[in-house]
Structure formats: C-alpha cells, structure tokens
Enzyme design. Structure first.
Site, mmCIF file in Angstrom:
data_model
loop_
_atom_site.group_PDB
_atom_site.id
_atom_site.type_symbol
_atom_site.label_atom_id
_atom_site.label_comp_id
_atom_site.label_asym_id
_atom_site.label_seq_id
_atom_site.Cartn_x
_atom_site.Cartn_y
_atom_site.Cartn_z
ATOM 1 N N TYR A 1 3.365 9.621 -0.715
ATOM 2 C CA TYR A 1 4.430 9.031 0.121
ATOM 3 C C TYR A 1 5.812 9.197 -0.542
ATOM 4 C CZ TYR A 1 0.427 6.572 2.296
ATOM 5 O OH TYR A 1 -0.768 6.252 2.895
ATOM 6 N N LEU B 1 -2.146 -0.471 13.769
ATOM 7 C CA LEU B 1 -1.486 -0.612 15.083
ATOM 8 C C LEU B 1 -1.519 0.704 15.855
ATOM 9 C CD1 LEU B 1 1.633 -2.710 13.934
ATOM 10 C CD2 LEU B 1 -0.388 -3.558 15.158
ATOM 11 N N ASN C 1 4.403 -9.414 11.989
ATOM 12 C CA ASN C 1 3.062 -8.908 11.659
ATOM 13 C C ASN C 1 2.317 -9.817 10.686
ATOM 14 O OD1 ASN C 1 3.687 -6.779 13.306
ATOM 15 N ND2 ASN C 1 4.046 -5.297 11.665
ATOM 16 N N ASP D 1 0.852 -1.204 0.000
ATOM 17 C CA ASP D 1 0.000 0.000 0.000
ATOM 18 C C ASP D 1 0.879 1.242 0.000
ATOM 19 O OD1 ASP D 1 -2.942 1.081 0.725
ATOM 20 O OD2 ASP D 1 -1.433 2.283 1.772
ATOM 21 N N SER E 1 6.029 -1.426 8.819
ATOM 22 C CA SER E 1 7.259 -1.504 9.605
ATOM 23 C C SER E 1 8.434 -1.469 8.655
ATOM 24 C CB SER E 1 7.324 -2.787 10.449
ATOM 25 O OG SER E 1 8.535 -2.773 11.185
ATOM 26 N N VAL E 2 9.534 -0.923 9.124
ATOM 27 C CA VAL E 2 10.774 -0.989 8.341
ATOM 28 C C VAL E 2 11.720 -2.037 8.940
ATOM 29 C CG1 VAL E 2 10.687 1.367 7.449
ATOM 30 C CG2 VAL E 2 11.745 0.946 9.681
ATOM 31 N N ARG F 1 9.851 -7.333 12.572
ATOM 32 C CA ARG F 1 8.437 -6.963 12.755
ATOM 33 C C ARG F 1 7.613 -7.250 11.507
ATOM 34 N NH1 ARG F 1 8.658 -1.086 15.786
ATOM 35 N NH2 ARG F 1 8.976 -1.863 17.903
ATOM 36 N N LYS G 1 -2.505 5.851 -4.443
ATOM 37 C CA LYS G 1 -3.590 6.806 -4.177
ATOM 38 C C LYS G 1 -3.358 8.117 -4.908
ATOM 39 C CE LYS G 1 -3.576 4.756 0.423
ATOM 40 N NZ LYS G 1 -2.177 4.598 0.816
ATOM 41 N N HIS H 1 -7.373 9.736 -2.233
ATOM 42 C CA HIS H 1 -6.712 9.686 -0.915
ATOM 43 C C HIS H 1 -7.546 10.349 0.193
ATOM 44 C CE1 HIS H 1 -2.377 9.370 0.808
ATOM 45 N NE2 HIS H 1 -3.261 9.126 1.748
ATOM 46 N N ILE I 1 -3.037 -3.043 6.774
ATOM 47 C CA ILE I 1 -1.794 -2.682 6.083
ATOM 48 C C ILE I 1 -0.774 -2.112 7.081
ATOM 49 C CG2 ILE I 1 -2.641 -2.400 3.719
ATOM 50 C CD1 ILE I 1 -3.194 0.583 4.407
HETATM 51 N N1 LIG Z 1 -5.162 6.568 3.520
HETATM 52 C C1 LIG Z 1 -4.591 7.314 4.430
HETATM 53 O O1 LIG Z 1 -4.890 8.505 4.577
HETATM 54 C C2 LIG Z 1 -3.555 6.711 5.321
HETATM 55 C C3 LIG Z 1 -3.129 7.381 6.475
HETATM 56 C C4 LIG Z 1 -2.194 6.763 7.300
HETATM 57 C C5 LIG Z 1 -1.684 5.506 6.959
HETATM 58 N N2 LIG Z 1 -2.079 4.894 5.809
HETATM 59 C C6 LIG Z 1 -1.536 3.573 5.395
HETATM 60 O O2 LIG Z 1 -1.575 2.680 6.509
HETATM 61 C C7 LIG Z 1 -0.258 2.168 6.739
HETATM 62 C C8 LIG Z 1 -0.063 1.848 8.194
HETATM 63 O O3 LIG Z 1 -0.372 2.958 9.020
HETATM 64 P P1 LIG Z 1 0.715 3.728 9.905
HETATM 65 O O4 LIG Z 1 2.039 3.622 9.257
HETATM 66 O O5 LIG Z 1 0.151 5.075 10.161
HETATM 67 O O6 LIG Z 1 0.674 3.000 11.306
HETATM 68 P P2 LIG Z 1 0.697 1.512 11.880
HETATM 69 O O7 LIG Z 1 0.932 0.517 10.816
HETATM 70 O O8 LIG Z 1 -0.472 1.394 12.760
HETATM 71 O O9 LIG Z 1 1.966 1.571 12.838
HETATM 72 C C9 LIG Z 1 3.255 1.768 12.332
HETATM 73 C C10 LIG Z 1 4.174 1.975 13.514
HETATM 74 O O10 LIG Z 1 4.168 0.817 14.342
HETATM 75 C C11 LIG Z 1 5.473 0.299 14.493
HETATM 76 N N3 LIG Z 1 5.345 -1.172 14.435
HETATM 77 C C12 LIG Z 1 5.164 -1.934 13.327
HETATM 78 N N4 LIG Z 1 5.095 -3.234 13.657
HETATM 79 C C13 LIG Z 1 5.199 -3.292 14.996
HETATM 80 C C14 LIG Z 1 5.219 -4.362 15.909
HETATM 81 N N5 LIG Z 1 5.102 -5.628 15.504
HETATM 82 N N6 LIG Z 1 5.368 -4.076 17.240
HETATM 83 C C15 LIG Z 1 5.480 -2.792 17.647
HETATM 84 N N7 LIG Z 1 5.493 -1.733 16.829
HETATM 85 C C16 LIG Z 1 5.349 -1.980 15.503
HETATM 86 C C17 LIG Z 1 6.274 0.871 13.336
HETATM 87 O O11 LIG Z 1 7.624 1.093 13.688
HETATM 88 P P3 LIG Z 1 8.864 0.490 12.800
HETATM 89 O O12 LIG Z 1 8.665 0.896 11.387
HETATM 90 O O13 LIG Z 1 10.044 1.113 13.457
HETATM 91 O O14 LIG Z 1 8.788 -0.987 13.017
HETATM 92 C C18 LIG Z 1 5.595 2.225 13.121
HETATM 93 O O15 LIG Z 1 6.106 3.188 14.015
HETATM 94 C C19 LIG Z 1 0.635 3.305 6.224
HETATM 95 O O16 LIG Z 1 1.962 2.873 6.033
HETATM 96 C C20 LIG Z 1 -0.092 3.667 4.949
HETATM 97 O O17 LIG Z 1 0.195 2.713 3.940
HETATM 98 C C21 LIG Z 1 -3.022 5.468 4.998
#
Ligand SMILES: NC(=O)c1ccc[n+]([C@@H]2O[C@H](COP(=O)([O-])OP(=O)(O)OC[C@H]3O[C@@H](n4cnc5c(N)ncnc54)[C@H](OP(=O)(O)O)[C@@H]3O)[C@@H](O)[C@H]2O)c1
Length: 271
Positions: free
Chosen positions: A50, A188, A238, A45, A229-230, A234, A75, A106, A226
């Site tokens: 981005y 998350l 996940n 995604d 993580s980098v 993880r 998007k 988006h 979706i």
């Molecule tokens: N449509 C939209 O407007 C919109 C908005 C926001 C997000 N998104 C999409 O949704 C995706 C995910 O959302 P998000 O990046 O906001 O947040 P998320 O996936 O809820 O959380 C990501 C964070 O959690 C950490 N993490 C990942 N796996 C983990 C684990 N197993 N244990 C503990 N911490 C963990 C990551 O750190 P590390 O990377 O350091 O592991 C990062 O800081 C985005 O990448 C994007 O593709 C879409």
C-alpha cells in the site's frame, strides 16, 4: 464505542473492527489514521504494497497512544516471499515499531513455492518477538492445507474478500475448522454494497446507515472487519455499530445477496 475483541488461536486478541488503508494516499494517510484513533479505533490494516506504512507509523507516533493498546497488521509483498525476514524488517522500520501484531502473507502466488519459505521465516520472527501473530491472506483451502502440513504454526487469521455479494462461506467454514479467524476485506464491497436497495430498506427500518447494517451483519457472524474510508464522518459512522442488533430475517435477506463474483481478484490468478 466499544469494539469486541476476538481471541486468536495463539491466545492474542484482535479488535474485531479496524481501519483498512489500501489506496489511502501519502498526503492523507496521517490525518486519516489520526481521525480513526481519535474515534476509538485501535486496529489498523496496512501492507507493504500500500506504500503508506511510513505514514501509518507517523500517525501512531503522533497519537501518543501506548503501543500495547494498538493492533497493527501489515503484509508481506508477493515479490518479497523469498526475502521475508528482510521485508519484515523493512516494514518494522517504516512503521517505526519493534513488533507487528499481525503479519500476513498477502497472496499465495501460485507460480512459486516461496510462500512456504516465507512462512518458516515468519515462524522464526514470531519466536524472536518481532511478530505477535502470523497469518495469511487470500489463501484457499489448498494453500491452507499446504501450510498446515508443514507441521508448524497454524495461521491465526485468513484475510479474504467478503461482502454481501461475495460471501465465501465455504472458505469461512474451512477457516473455522482449522481454528483460523476469518477477516473480511472489502467488507463494504469496495463501497458498492451500501447502494443495495434491500440493505437500504433494512437501514431505514433500524434507523442506521446502509454501511452500518453491513458492518453489523459481519460483526454478528463473528468476522473481523477492516472498512476503509478517508472521510472523517464515515470513519466515525463505520465504528458506531455496537448499539443495535439485526434480526434473523435481516441476516437471511443479506445472506441472499450473494452473486459469487469477486470484486477484487481470484487468488489463483495473482502471481
Ligand atoms: N488482503 C488483501 O488482498 C486486501 C484486498 C483488498 C482490501 N484489503 C483491506 O481491506 C480494506 C477495506 O477494503 P476496501 O478498501 O477494498 O473496501 P471497503 O472497505 O469495502 O470499501 C471502501 C470504499 O467504501 C467507501 N465507504 C467507506 N465507508 C462508507 C460508508 N459509511 N458509506 C458509504 N461508502 C463508504 C469508501 O469511500 P471513502 O474513502 O471516500 O469514504 C471506499 O470507496 C482495505 O483498505 C485493505 O486494508 C485487503
């Protein structure tokens, strides 16, 4: 790892788990996507906003995985709603793809009605085969109704913020009513949800990590997820969520964590 497929309202199938790549920088996007693909992810995604579509495209090419095994979402940027066709072509070029599996508006952008023009351009691009499925993101019921009232294609997906402290259950019900799949972004809680004590307790009992418990909670509710993580460990963690089941009382406990506060942005305020 076996990732369930969800059939969308247009008949296409989407892997229920994908890798989100928001905030994955240009120097880590290729190894991050390659790690996910090696771990069995087939759904990525990204978004024009981005600034990493080129890196995603390089990783897809390097992986050697057949195009029809991949599911790629990108998007339409808010500033491009008036030139959706050209923006789609830019994304295709950057990703190095002939078609996008899922293309999303988006944000609705309340200050303009260009989202409707964009939707019509996306319908046309779908007919031409440049996009398989078309959908929206951050759309509240009034924006969904507006699109549906055009009388054309009903969005296949609505990608919305959804995690234990922000459960958009009413919007999820609205999506379900229209046959629109709900895709949970920030599943998350942007990394905050695995810190929750109640989730940690459930994780200890089922011998999984807190993140795995949260992702399993989404999976059992039928949402597409979706997580981003980098970190290779993880990314693998996940994806290891198919071999256990949460009980009704675990689910009820997580359902009880809702606070009603966005961690991201209220779509009515994004212009
Ligand atoms: N449509 C939209 O407007 C919109 C908005 C926001 C997000 N998104 C999409 O949704 C995706 C995910 O959302 P998000 O990046 O906001 O947040 P998320 O996936 O809820 O959380 C990501 C964070 O959690 C950490 N993490 C990942 N796996 C983990 C684990 N197993 N244990 C503990 N911490 C963990 C990551 O750190 P590390 O990377 O350091 O592991 C990062 O800081 C985005 O990448 C994007 O593709 C879409």
């Amino acid at each position: 790892m076996s990732i369930p497929l969800i059939t969308l309202n247009d008949g296409h199938q989407i892997p229920q788990l994908g890798l989100g790549v928001w905030q994955v920088r240009s120097n880590s996007i290729v190894p991050t996507v390659l790690t996910a693909l090696e771990a069995g992810y087939r759904h990525i995604d990204t978004a024009a906003a981005y600034y990493n579509e080129e890196g995603v495209g390089r990783a897809l090419k390097q992986s050697g995985i057949a195009r029809d095994e991949l599911f790629i979402t990108t998007k339409l940027d808010n500033s491009d709603q008036g030139r959706a066709r050209a923006a789609l072509e830019d994304s295709l070029t950057k990703l190095g793809l002939d078609y996008i599996d899922l293309y999303l508006i988006h944000w609705p952008v309340p200050s303009s009605r260009d989202r409707l023009k964009a939707w019509k351009a996306m319908e046309q691009a779908q007919v031409e085969g440049l996009i398989r499925s078309i959908g929206v993101s951050n759309f509240t019921p009034r924006y969904l109704t507006e699109i549906i009232n055009l009388g054309g294609t009903v969005p296949a997906v609505n990608q919305i913020e959804y995690h234990p402290t922000f459960q958009q259950t009413q919007l999820e019900d609205t999506n379900r009513y229209w046959g629109i799949a709900t895709e949970a972004y920030s599943p998350l809680g942007m990394g905050s949800a695995p810190q929750n004590e109640q989730i940690k307790q459930i994780a200890k009992r089922v011998n999984k990590t807190p993140a795995q418990v949260i992702l399993r909670w989404h999976l059992q509710a039928g949402r597409i997820i979706i997580p981003k993580s980098v970190r290779p460990s993880r990314i693998v963690e996940n994806s290891a969520i198919a071999d256990f089941t949460l009980t009704d009382s675990d689910i009820a406990a997580i359902n009880g964590l809702h606070t009603g506060n966005y961690l991201g942005w209220n779509p009515e305020a994004v212009n």
